[in-house]
Scaffold this motif. Structure first.
Motif, mmCIF file in Angstrom:
data_model
loop_
_atom_site.group_PDB
_atom_site.id
_atom_site.type_symbol
_atom_site.label_atom_id
_atom_site.label_comp_id
_atom_site.label_asym_id
_atom_site.label_seq_id
_atom_site.Cartn_x
_atom_site.Cartn_y
_atom_site.Cartn_z
ATOM 1 N N UNK A 176 30.439 -41.235 -7.858
ATOM 2 C CA UNK A 176 30.179 -42.905 -6.895
ATOM 3 C C UNK A 176 30.420 -41.783 -5.428
ATOM 4 N N UNK A 177 31.362 -40.622 -5.457
ATOM 5 C CA UNK A 177 31.071 -39.588 -3.783
ATOM 6 C C UNK A 177 29.302 -39.097 -3.240
ATOM 7 N N UNK A 178 29.343 -38.676 -4.269
ATOM 8 C CA UNK A 178 28.329 -38.071 -3.912
ATOM 9 C C UNK A 178 26.821 -39.295 -4.103
ATOM 10 N N UNK A 179 26.995 -40.644 -4.078
ATOM 11 C CA UNK A 179 26.368 -42.091 -3.534
ATOM 12 C C UNK A 179 26.403 -42.620 -2.657
ATOM 13 N N UNK A 180 27.872 -42.026 -2.058
ATOM 14 C CA UNK A 180 28.519 -42.904 -0.236
ATOM 15 C C UNK A 180 28.414 -41.671 0.413
ATOM 16 N N UNK A 181 27.933 -40.386 -0.306
ATOM 17 C CA UNK A 181 28.125 -39.263 1.432
ATOM 18 C C UNK A 181 27.196 -39.453 2.152
ATOM 19 N N UNK A 182 25.789 -40.191 2.002
ATOM 20 C CA UNK A 182 24.436 -40.396 2.341
ATOM 21 C C UNK A 182 25.328 -41.223 3.641
ATOM 22 N N UNK A 183 25.922 -42.081 3.480
ATOM 23 C CA UNK A 183 26.587 -43.075 4.689
ATOM 24 C C UNK A 183 27.775 -42.638 4.755
ATOM 25 N N UNK A 186 31.145 -37.652 6.128
ATOM 26 C CA UNK A 186 32.427 -37.146 7.297
ATOM 27 C C UNK A 186 34.227 -37.275 5.863
ATOM 28 N N UNK A 187 33.053 -38.166 4.907
ATOM 29 C CA UNK A 187 33.877 -38.891 3.942
ATOM 30 C C UNK A 187 35.632 -39.647 4.217
ATOM 31 N N UNK A 188 35.691 -39.720 5.373
ATOM 32 C CA UNK A 188 36.948 -40.725 6.270
ATOM 33 C C UNK A 188 37.293 -41.520 5.192
ATOM 34 N N UNK A 189 36.440 -41.988 4.667
ATOM 35 C CA UNK A 189 37.144 -43.167 3.711
ATOM 36 C C UNK A 189 38.072 -42.461 2.133
ATOM 37 N N UNK A 190 37.397 -41.022 2.079
ATOM 38 C CA UNK A 190 38.493 -40.652 0.980
ATOM 39 C C UNK A 190 39.590 -40.256 1.348
ATOM 40 N N UNK A 191 39.369 -39.667 2.801
ATOM 41 C CA UNK A 191 40.691 -38.931 3.293
ATOM 42 C C UNK A 191 41.476 -39.916 3.602
ATOM 43 N N UNK A 192 40.943 -41.041 3.746
ATOM 44 C CA UNK A 192 42.277 -41.786 4.128
ATOM 45 C C UNK A 192 42.948 -42.687 2.797
ATOM 46 N N UNK A 193 41.874 -42.884 1.597
ATOM 47 C CA UNK A 193 42.466 -43.095 0.968
ATOM 48 C C UNK A 193 43.682 -42.603 0.365
ATOM 49 N N UNK A 194 43.493 -40.972 0.308
ATOM 50 C CA UNK A 194 44.162 -39.477 0.054
ATOM 51 C C UNK A 194 45.665 -39.734 0.172
#
Length: 896
Positions: free
Chosen positions: A7-14, A17-25
């Motif tokens: 899932x993370x790999x699929x969303x890395x293109x959009x 910086x993975x800001x959404x993941x950091x916000x969830x953590x």
């Protein structure tokens, strides 16, 4: 390769910086931290309380000081503060110790001053103690000597008192012996030769005593002996006490005691025999003496009871009264000799108002006799109740002309006349001699007395002992005739009625139990040889049944609609055997378990026979069916159209006699099974359940089936054979009913051969003949008329359904034949043809089809109306509904 999830790999293109993941953590971390803070806020944050050191501190007051525990309890204090605190507590302890010393110092100093000179004073006090101890020792020795002397004097006085009491006892014994010798008129011999001359003095004393008794008035004879008996019992009591003290005096006068006992017994026996002779009418006495017979008899029986000489009294009763009568009455030719009536002293008391049925009432039917039961509470006054009433069992003896019954009646009259009053008096004396006043306690003591062999047992030891032995020795060959069942059964019934009547005269229920426990009674019961009687009855009953079952199954006559009548000889024989097991002419209550087992065996044997008959007949019927099928097949192959009515009728007539015989047999067997089933219910309710013994209370919890359930299972096993016989009957009736249906194939040919082409208005005349075999079968003079009430509706519906299914087959065959003919005429033209369709063509073929359809509708409607006359509702039958839909073209036609 990416280290992130898909899932993370699929969303890395959009989201590079993975800001959404950091916000969830971050959101998860904050929520977790807030939850922990909430938990901490809920917990209490009380500050530690400072507790100074004191004597009440648990760590300082314990037996063992634990340093680690003490330090841990003061862990919130620094080491410097703890050291200062301990120094302060030490200073406090020292201060308190000095205070205590100062407070007690003055008393401590004064104590040491006061103890000066106390040693000398104690030594002065100790000097007179030794003298005082010596004086006390001397006084104690003097007191012990005086005590021993007093005890010795008391022991001497006790011995003297006992010797004095023993001397008084010996004086009483001597006085009792002298008094008894005076009462009994016994002459004293010389002391030196007393033992040698004992027999001579015994005889002389007996004769003298008898003479002295005869000189007295009859009213004082029995009382005189009763007084002597009371004195004698006291003498025995005193002698037993003196003998326990090992007195030689008792041994010296024992011969006198024996002589007194012999004289008293002889005088009592003579007076008792004389009284009994007067009662029996053998002695001539005045009216005054006759009026005093019963008091004298009562005194004699009371004297025997006091002395414990019950067996002696019973022996005199046997020798004086019972044995002479038995010798004159019961002998080898007693049953063939004429019986003279035994006249009583007074007329028999009337039984009117006694509470028992009179002699004109009849005994219960089919019941040999009512088994003896324990006496009810209403018969607590046993002697008075039984002495005035006649036994209900005596009617069996009075109404019979059998010599044995007359003999038993004579014996009963004798017992009632001469022994009833004696047994009543003996029973009253035994009850009165009990010390308890409670009636229940008296009954308990009486049972214990009888169980120990004490008391009077006149019914067992006198009457039945002599009577039972005489019957077995002199009449055994004629009474116990086990080789002649009818005579044996008659003798057994008469004898049991006699025994019940004899028991009815017993003074108490305990007397009856004692009589039944007597060895002669046990020998008498064994002489009957009931198993031999049952074996002969078993051969007789089973032999007739086997003879009937060996016969061919031929009903005795045409079955009728009368219920409750057996048709076949086999069922009749089985029913006769079942009723014979419980009839009054054969049944014996002691063999109830054997007759019950025989009843179940007869039912099982009839079931096995029925099963064999059904299997054989089914096999024969199957062979007939196969022959019929082969013959029908040959006709069909020879001619494609249906056989002519003449051929079908001729074939039916050829097989009719065998089928008619089979129907008659099965109908008769089914009717017999139903009749036997209902009859067994009545037999159980009216006879078997009352004749079978009741189960024991300890067996109620067992898993064994009850007798009623066992009988129901046996009858149900027989009734289960109705099903295969019913199936065969239904198959035969169905075969007869479907014979006219062969004309369905001719409908097409007959309609086309007619010159006038018009729609039919009436059904074929052979339609009523379809169900005619069923009507004839259940008709007034038909084979199954006897089963019409129970099986008309059931069998008619099953036959009607089978005929409808065959009708559908015939109509379907007709439709297929018509389709084949139409295809043949049209050649290879592929057209959809509906035999029952609404065609609009005006050609002749369409008119023929319409006429065939109309004729089939008329025939089916007439068939349904004809079925209603048998109580059948065609609309409720699925097969008829399908047939009606088929001819009315409500279902699509079958195409080949």
């Amino acid at each position: 390769m990416s280290i992130f999830s898909p899932e993370i790999s699929a969303s890395s293109s959009t989201d590079p910086f993975q800001l959404e993941r950091l916000a969830q953590e971050l959101a998860i971390r904050e929520s977790t931290h807030s939850a922990q803070l909430d938990i901490q806020d809920d917990a209490s944050h009380d500050l530690p309380i400072y507790i100074p050191l004191s004597h009440e501190n648990p760590f300082l007051c314990g037996e063992n000081f634990d340093v680690e525990a003490f330090l841990l309890s003061r862990s919130h204090i620094s080491v410097q503060d703890l050291r200062a605190e301990l120094r302060d507590y030490l200073a406090t302890l020292k201060e308190e110790l000095v205070k205590l010393i100062n407070d007690d110092y003055e008393a401590f100093i004064s104590l040491s001053t006061d103890l000066k000179g106390e040693g000398d004073r104690l030594a002065g006090i100790k000097l007179p103690l030794d003298a005082l101890k010596s004086e006390i020792t001397i006084s104690k020795a003097e007191l012990r000597a005086i005590q021993d002397e007093v005890i010795q004097k008391l022991e001497q006085r006790t011995i003297i008192r006992e010797e004095k009491a023993l001397l008084h006892l010996l004086l009483k014994i001597s006085e009792s012996v002298t008094r008894l010798e005076s009462l009994l008129s016994i002459v004293n011999p010389n002391q030196d030769d007393a033992p040698v001359e004992y027999e001579r003095f015994k005889v002389s004393s007996t004769s003298n005593s008898l003479e002295s008794i005869e000189e007295r008035s009859p009213a004082n004879k029995a009382k005189h002996l009763n007084r002597a008996a009371a004195e004698y019992t006291q003498l025995l009591y005193h002698a037993s006490k003196a003998r326990s003290e090992h007195c030689a005096f008792v041994d010296e006068i024992q011969w006198k005691i024996d002589r007194i006992q012999s004289s008293l017994s002889s005088d009592l026996d003579a007076l008792f025999a004389l009284t009994l002779s007067a009662m029996a009418g053998e002695a001539k006495l005045s009216e005054l003496d006759k009026n005093k017979i019963l008091p004298d008899l009562t005194e004699c029986i009371r004297t025997y009871d006091v002395l414990g000489l019950w067996r002696d009294a019973e022996e005199i009763l046997r020798s004086v009264m019972m044995r002479p009568f038995i010798r004159k009455t019961v002998f080898a030719g007693a049953l063939s000799a004429p019986h003279s009536p035994l006249l009583p002293h007074t007329p028999f008391r009337s039984s009117v108002g006694s509470g028992f049925p009179n002699s004109s009432s009849s005994m219960p039917p089919r019941t040999p006799f009512t088994p003896f039961t324990a006496f009810s509470a209403q018969q607590s006054a046993f002697p008075s109740a039984l002495g005035k009433n006649k036994s209900p069992y005596s009617r069996v003896l009075d109404d019979s002309d059998d010599p044995l019954a007359k003999l038993y009646s004579q014996i009963l009259r004798f017992v009632e006349r001469d022994f009833s009053s004696i047994m009543d008096i003996a029973e009253k004396v035994s009850i009165k001699s009990r010390t308890s006043t409670d009636p229940l306690q008296v009954g308990v003591l009486e049972k214990e007395r009888k169980r120990d062999g004490l008391g009077f047992d006149i019914m067992a030891n006198v009457i039945w002992n002599e009577l039972g032995r005489a019957i077995m020795d002199d009449l055994g060959g004629m009474v116990f005739a086990s080789g002649r069942p009818d005579e044996f059964r008659k003798n057994y019934e008469i004898t049991q009625a006699f025994i019940r009547s004899l028991e009815f005269m017993a003074p108490s229920a305990q007397a009856v139990r004692t009589m039944r426990a007597h060895p002669v009674y046990s020998m008498f019961e064994k002489r009957w040889q009931l198993p031999v009687y049952f074996q002969m009855r078993w051969k007789e009953i089973v032999g007739k049944v086997e003879e009937a079952l060996a016969l061919p199954v031929e009903p005795s006559g045409k079955s009728t609609a009368i219920t409750g009548t057996l048709i076949t000889p086999q069922a009749t024989a089985v029913w006769v055997a079942l009723t014979a097991c419980w009839s009054a002419e054969i049944y014996i209550p002691e063999l109830s378990h054997r007759f019950w087992r025989l009843t179940l065996q007869l039912l099982s044997r009839y079931r096995v026979w029925l099963n064999d008959v059904v299997q054989v007949q089914d096999g024969n019927y199957g062979a007939l069916n196969s022959v019929n099928t082969i013959n029908t097949g040959k006709v069909s192959e020879a001619n494609t159209r249906a056989p002519t009515p003449g051929l079908s009728e001729r074939h039916s007539m050829e097989t009719s006699p065998a089928d008619e015989s089979l129907l008659f047999k099965y109908v008769s067997l089914i009717a017999d099974i139903k009749t036997l089933q209902s009859s067994m219910v009545i037999l159980w309710r009216e006879e078997i359940c009352m004749l079978l013994p009741e189960p024991d209370e300890q067996d109620e919890g067992d898993e064994e089936q009850k007798p009623r359930d066992v009988l129901e299972n046996a009858v149900f096993a027989i009734s289960a054979l109705v099903i295969p016989m019913s199936s065969t009957i239904i198959a035969m009736l169905t075969e007869r009913c479907i014979v006219p249906l062969s004309a369905v194939k001719k409908i097409r040919t007959d309609l086309r051969a007619k010159a006038i082409k018009q729609l039919p208005t009436e059904p074929h005349p052979w339609i009523p003949s379809i169900l005619r075999p069923l009507k004839v079968f259940f008709g007034k003079d038909g084979v199954g008329a006897i089963l019409k009430t129970e099986y008309l509706e059931l069998w008619s519906n099953q036959v009607f359904e089978s005929v409808c299914e065959k009708y559908i087959t015939q109509v379907s065959t007709l439709k297929k034949a018509e389709e084949s003919l139409r295809r043949l005429k049209r050649g290879t033209k592929n057209t959809t043809f509906s035999l029952f369709g609404n065609a609009n063509s005006k050609d002749d073929e369409s008119k023929d089809e319409e006429r065939i359809r109309a004729q089939l509708i008329l025939d089916v409607e007439a068939f349904g109306k004809d079925a209603e006359t048998l109580g059948i509702i065609p609309g409720n039958n699925d097969a008829f509904v399908a047939l009606s839909n088929l001819v009315n073209n409500n279902e699509p036609p079958e195409t080949s």
